[in-house]
Design a protein around this motif. Structure first.
Motif, mmCIF file in Angstrom:
data_model
loop_
_atom_site.group_PDB
_atom_site.id
_atom_site.type_symbol
_atom_site.label_atom_id
_atom_site.label_comp_id
_atom_site.label_asym_id
_atom_site.label_seq_id
_atom_site.Cartn_x
_atom_site.Cartn_y
_atom_site.Cartn_z
ATOM 1 N N MET A 1 0.839 -1.185 0.000
ATOM 2 C CA MET A 1 0.000 0.000 0.000
ATOM 3 C C MET A 1 0.882 1.247 0.000
ATOM 4 N N LYS A 2 0.568 2.156 -0.895
ATOM 5 C CA LYS A 2 1.272 3.424 -0.942
ATOM 6 C C LYS A 2 0.339 4.502 -0.399
ATOM 7 N N PRO A 3 0.791 5.268 0.594
ATOM 8 C CA PRO A 3 -0.076 6.294 1.172
ATOM 9 C C PRO A 3 -0.425 7.365 0.142
ATOM 10 N N LEU A 4 -1.585 7.935 0.302
ATOM 11 C CA LEU A 4 -2.063 8.994 -0.578
ATOM 12 C C LEU A 4 -1.406 10.316 -0.217
ATOM 13 N N THR A 5 -0.854 10.981 -1.214
ATOM 14 C CA THR A 5 -0.358 12.344 -1.029
ATOM 15 C C THR A 5 -0.867 13.193 -2.178
ATOM 16 N N ILE A 6 -1.085 14.461 -1.892
ATOM 17 C CA ILE A 6 -1.520 15.417 -2.896
ATOM 18 C C ILE A 6 -0.443 16.475 -2.988
ATOM 19 N N ASN A 7 0.208 16.538 -4.125
ATOM 20 C CA ASN A 7 1.322 17.465 -4.328
ATOM 21 C C ASN A 7 0.895 18.640 -5.190
ATOM 22 N N LYS A 8 1.253 19.837 -4.752
ATOM 23 C CA LYS A 8 0.991 21.025 -5.544
ATOM 24 C C LYS A 8 2.072 21.124 -6.623
ATOM 25 N N ILE A 9 1.655 21.199 -7.871
ATOM 26 C CA ILE A 9 2.573 21.313 -8.998
ATOM 27 C C ILE A 9 2.762 22.779 -9.370
ATOM 28 N N ALA A 10 1.672 23.488 -9.453
ATOM 29 C CA ALA A 10 1.648 24.919 -9.778
ATOM 30 C C ALA A 10 0.351 25.472 -9.207
ATOM 31 N N ASN A 11 0.138 26.746 -9.378
ATOM 32 C CA ASN A 11 -1.076 27.367 -8.869
ATOM 33 C C ASN A 11 -2.303 26.712 -9.509
ATOM 34 N N GLY A 12 -3.068 25.973 -8.721
ATOM 35 C CA GLY A 12 -4.270 25.316 -9.207
ATOM 36 C C GLY A 12 -4.043 23.937 -9.798
ATOM 37 N N ASP A 13 -2.801 23.505 -9.924
ATOM 38 C CA ASP A 13 -2.486 22.185 -10.478
ATOM 39 C C ASP A 13 -1.917 21.284 -9.388
ATOM 40 N N PHE A 14 -2.533 20.102 -9.254
ATOM 41 C CA PHE A 14 -2.134 19.161 -8.214
ATOM 42 C C PHE A 14 -1.964 17.770 -8.806
ATOM 43 N N ALA A 15 -1.135 16.965 -8.176
ATOM 44 C CA ALA A 15 -0.936 15.571 -8.571
ATOM 45 C C ALA A 15 -1.219 14.684 -7.366
ATOM 46 N N VAL A 16 -2.018 13.669 -7.585
ATOM 47 C CA VAL A 16 -2.294 12.678 -6.557
ATOM 48 C C VAL A 16 -1.306 11.532 -6.762
ATOM 49 N N VAL A 17 -0.633 11.163 -5.685
ATOM 50 C CA VAL A 17 0.377 10.109 -5.742
ATOM 51 C C VAL A 17 0.019 9.039 -4.719
ATOM 52 N N GLY A 18 0.157 7.773 -5.109
ATOM 53 C CA GLY A 18 -0.105 6.675 -4.184
ATOM 54 C C GLY A 18 -1.360 5.913 -4.545
ATOM 55 N N ASP A 19 -2.018 5.384 -3.551
ATOM 56 C CA ASP A 19 -3.210 4.561 -3.749
ATOM 57 C C ASP A 19 -4.470 5.332 -3.385
ATOM 58 N N LEU A 20 -5.519 5.091 -4.155
ATOM 59 C CA LEU A 20 -6.851 5.595 -3.835
ATOM 60 C C LEU A 20 -7.715 4.376 -3.520
ATOM 61 N N THR A 21 -7.495 3.806 -2.341
ATOM 62 C CA THR A 21 -8.195 2.584 -1.932
ATOM 63 C C THR A 21 -8.735 2.737 -0.514
ATOM 64 N N PHE A 22 -9.606 1.817 -0.134
ATOM 65 C CA PHE A 22 -10.123 1.825 1.239
ATOM 66 C C PHE A 22 -8.983 1.807 2.244
ATOM 67 N N ALA A 23 -7.945 1.030 1.957
ATOM 68 C CA ALA A 23 -6.830 0.883 2.888
ATOM 69 C C ALA A 23 -5.987 2.145 2.999
ATOM 70 N N SER A 24 -5.893 2.924 1.936
ATOM 71 C CA SER A 24 -4.993 4.085 1.955
ATOM 72 C C SER A 24 -5.679 5.386 2.360
ATOM 73 N N LEU A 25 -6.999 5.424 2.283
ATOM 74 C CA LEU A 25 -7.717 6.656 2.627
ATOM 75 C C LEU A 25 -8.064 6.664 4.106
ATOM 76 N N ASP A 26 -7.760 7.775 4.745
ATOM 77 C CA ASP A 26 -8.121 7.938 6.145
ATOM 78 C C ASP A 26 -8.956 9.204 6.291
ATOM 79 N N LYS A 27 -9.371 9.493 7.516
ATOM 80 C CA LYS A 27 -10.206 10.675 7.755
ATOM 81 C C LYS A 27 -9.537 11.958 7.279
ATOM 82 N N ASN A 28 -8.241 12.073 7.489
ATOM 83 C CA ASN A 28 -7.543 13.293 7.089
ATOM 84 C C ASN A 28 -7.556 13.493 5.585
#
Length: 100
Positions: A1-28
């Motif tokens: 499992m790879k944790p979910l991170t959201i990286n800012k690339i530029a103003n208004g542009d973001f990249a989601v990295v990791g897993d989008l699964t039940f196991a990787s998503l938490d309340k935060n």
């Protein structure tokens, strides 16, 4: 499992990295939507998502609802095949948020 991170690339542009699964998503991950109001137009690149399931689609729907309520234009790019298939089952693949 790879944790979910959201990286800012530029103003208004973001990249989601990791897993989008039940196991990787938490309340935060679900509660942290402030990045969606950083500008009036937000682009999210999902090209670095490794694994996904229906929880990933549910999170995307929450992002869409949040963006709508804050009058932010939201677009998803490079959607993984598995996630696009789930969206197709729900007929979400034809909405304007999903781009090739």
């Amino acid at each position: 499992m790879k944790p979910l991170t959201i990286n800012k690339i530029a103003n208004g542009d973001f990249a989601v990295v990791g897993d989008l699964t039940f196991a990787s998503l938490d309340k935060n991950a679900v509660k942290n939507m402030a990045f969606l109001t950083s500008t009036k137009e937000v682009s999210i690149d999902l090209g670095q998502v490794v694994n996904t399931d229906s929880a990933g689609l549910a999170l995307m729907i929450e992002w869409i609802k949040y963006a709508r309520s804050h009058r932010t234009q939201l677009r998803f790019h490079n959607i993984p095949k598995q996630l696009r298939s789930l969206a197709k089952l729900s007929r979400l693949d034809t909405c304007t948020y999903f781009e090739e």
